[in-house]
Write an enzyme that holds these catalytic residues in place. Structure first.
Site, PDB file in Angstrom:
ATOM      1  N   HIS A 159       0.851  -1.209   0.000  1.00  0.00           N
ATOM      2  CA  HIS A 159       0.000   0.000   0.000  1.00  0.00           C
ATOM      3  C   HIS A 159       0.883   1.254   0.000  1.00  0.00           C
ATOM      4  O   HIS A 159       0.961   2.004   0.982  1.00  0.00           O
ATOM      5  CB  HIS A 159      -0.886  -0.021   1.242  1.00  0.00           C
ATOM      6  CG  HIS A 159      -2.085   0.872   1.158  1.00  0.00           C
ATOM      7  ND1 HIS A 159      -1.994   2.202   0.870  1.00  0.00           N
ATOM      8  CD2 HIS A 159      -3.403   0.605   1.316  1.00  0.00           C
ATOM      9  CE1 HIS A 159      -3.206   2.729   0.873  1.00  0.00           C
ATOM     10  NE2 HIS A 159      -4.081   1.775   1.128  1.00  0.00           N
ATOM     11  N   GLU A 264      -0.500   1.014  -5.614  1.00  0.00           N
ATOM     12  CA  GLU A 264      -0.460  -0.153  -4.731  1.00  0.00           C
ATOM     13  C   GLU A 264      -0.437  -1.453  -5.540  1.00  0.00           C
ATOM     14  O   GLU A 264      -1.483  -1.969  -5.928  1.00  0.00           O
ATOM     15  CB  GLU A 264      -1.689  -0.124  -3.818  1.00  0.00           C
ATOM     16  CG  GLU A 264      -1.924   1.230  -3.168  1.00  0.00           C
ATOM     17  CD  GLU A 264      -3.310   1.342  -2.519  1.00  0.00           C
ATOM     18  OE1 GLU A 264      -3.895   0.324  -2.117  1.00  0.00           O
ATOM     19  OE2 GLU A 264      -3.820   2.469  -2.431  1.00  0.00           O
TER      20      GLU A 264
END
Ligand code: BG6
Length: 296
Positions: A159, A264
């Site tokens: 992330h 991500e």
């Protein structure tokens, strides 16, 4: 000293360049900072919790075994958004290579946050490898299913919060022609825009992006970030914009959405199915490459 360990963090400094470094919080094995020639490459909220009370808002949180909130899978649906890896304290396994400096962190069901693991009682072994190159940062994950009987099903995602000077004038390239799920509209479509630009909240999962497509973040024509993927077919692009940023207590400054974009890389559109005794490996490589338009 290329590798320094404190009670809560590990800091790597490149032996050939003291201004190139990476710091990793043991909680979540979250990369907090990556400096290249003295210039910070990642965005970290000034209100991010780094005391283990909640996942870190910024840097590179690790998402496992579920991306977002799974409504369908009997086991995974019990876990909170983005799973348990980012809210568990990982074990520092030490330095595994001198050049470039490389360290590893481990997490398994015994080390994981017990309250969260109680919701998803699977066995797993994770090893995160962080490699600090002179011009790149590689984060690699290996997932092992130690069970002799049960398949392990999971999502994985890095992330990554990338730092940018201004979201106006920023675009994300090389995703054109890719099928994407717009999480805000709840619709799947093919993105026909030559590049992704930002004018409001953006939250989409680009699915099965061709392995050789290199996603780049470009500001005012200048390539700022290059994101390469190994065995990670999907890429989530996220910017919370004004209202979502305002609603997150740990997102500061509130105007910080202008200085970040999340790219991500993950395996999130479908679950990885790992047979008993098997291993699965994937990686993200961040760098600053020359402009490379692969598709417009
Ligand atoms: C992104 C999701 O990966 O993470 C967004 O696509 C979500 O939907 C964002 O809002 C942040 O999630 P969290 O749990 O860290 O607030």
């Amino acid at each position: 000293m290329p590798v320094q360990e404190t009670a809560t963090e590990v800091l790597l400094t490149h032996p050939a360049n003291k201004d190139t470094s990476v710091s990793i919080l043991k909680y979540g094995a979250t990369v907090l900072s990556w400096k290249l020639n003295g210039e910070e490459q990642l965005w970290l909220s000034t209100a991010a919790k780094v005391d283990g009370s909640k996942p870190v808002r910024g840097g590179i949180p690790l998402v496992f075994p579920v991306f977002g909130k799974n409504e369908h899978d009997e086991l995974l649906s019990k876990l909170p958004q983005h799973g348990l890896a980012r809210n568990s304290t990982w074990e520092f396994l030490g330095q595994v290579k001198d050049s470039p400096p490389t360290v590893q962190f481990g997490l398994n069901e015994k080390l994981a946050n017990p309250e969260l693991h109680a919701l998803w009682k699977e066995r797993f072994n994770l090893i995160l490898t962080v490699e600090l190159g002179d011009d790149f940062l590689k984060t690699a994950i290996e997932v092992e299913n130690p069970s002799t009987a049960r398949e392990l099903q999971f999502n994985w995602l890095f992330h990554t919060y990338l730092r940018i000077p201004d979201i106006d004038g920023t675009m994300v390239s090389n995703l054109v022609g890719t099928k994407m799920y717009d999480s805000l509209l709840k619709e799947t479509m093919v993105d026909k825009h030559p590049v992704v630009t930002f004018h409001e909240e953006f939250d989409s999962v680009y699915q099965n992006v061709a392995p050789d497509r290199v996603v780049q973040v470009v500001n005012q024509g200048k390539p700022l970030h290059t994101v390469k993927r190994v065995n990670l077919p999907d890429t989530v692009v996220w910017n919370p914009w004004v209202e979502k940023a305002a609603g997150m207590a740990d997102f500061e400054p509130k105007t910080g959405y202008k200085q970040m974009v999340c790219i991500e890389p993950g395996h999130v559109h479908e679950l990885v199915h790992l047979a008993p005794g098997e291993k699965w490996a994937a990686a993200q490589i961040l760098s600053k490459d020359a402009l490379n338009y692969q598709a417009i």
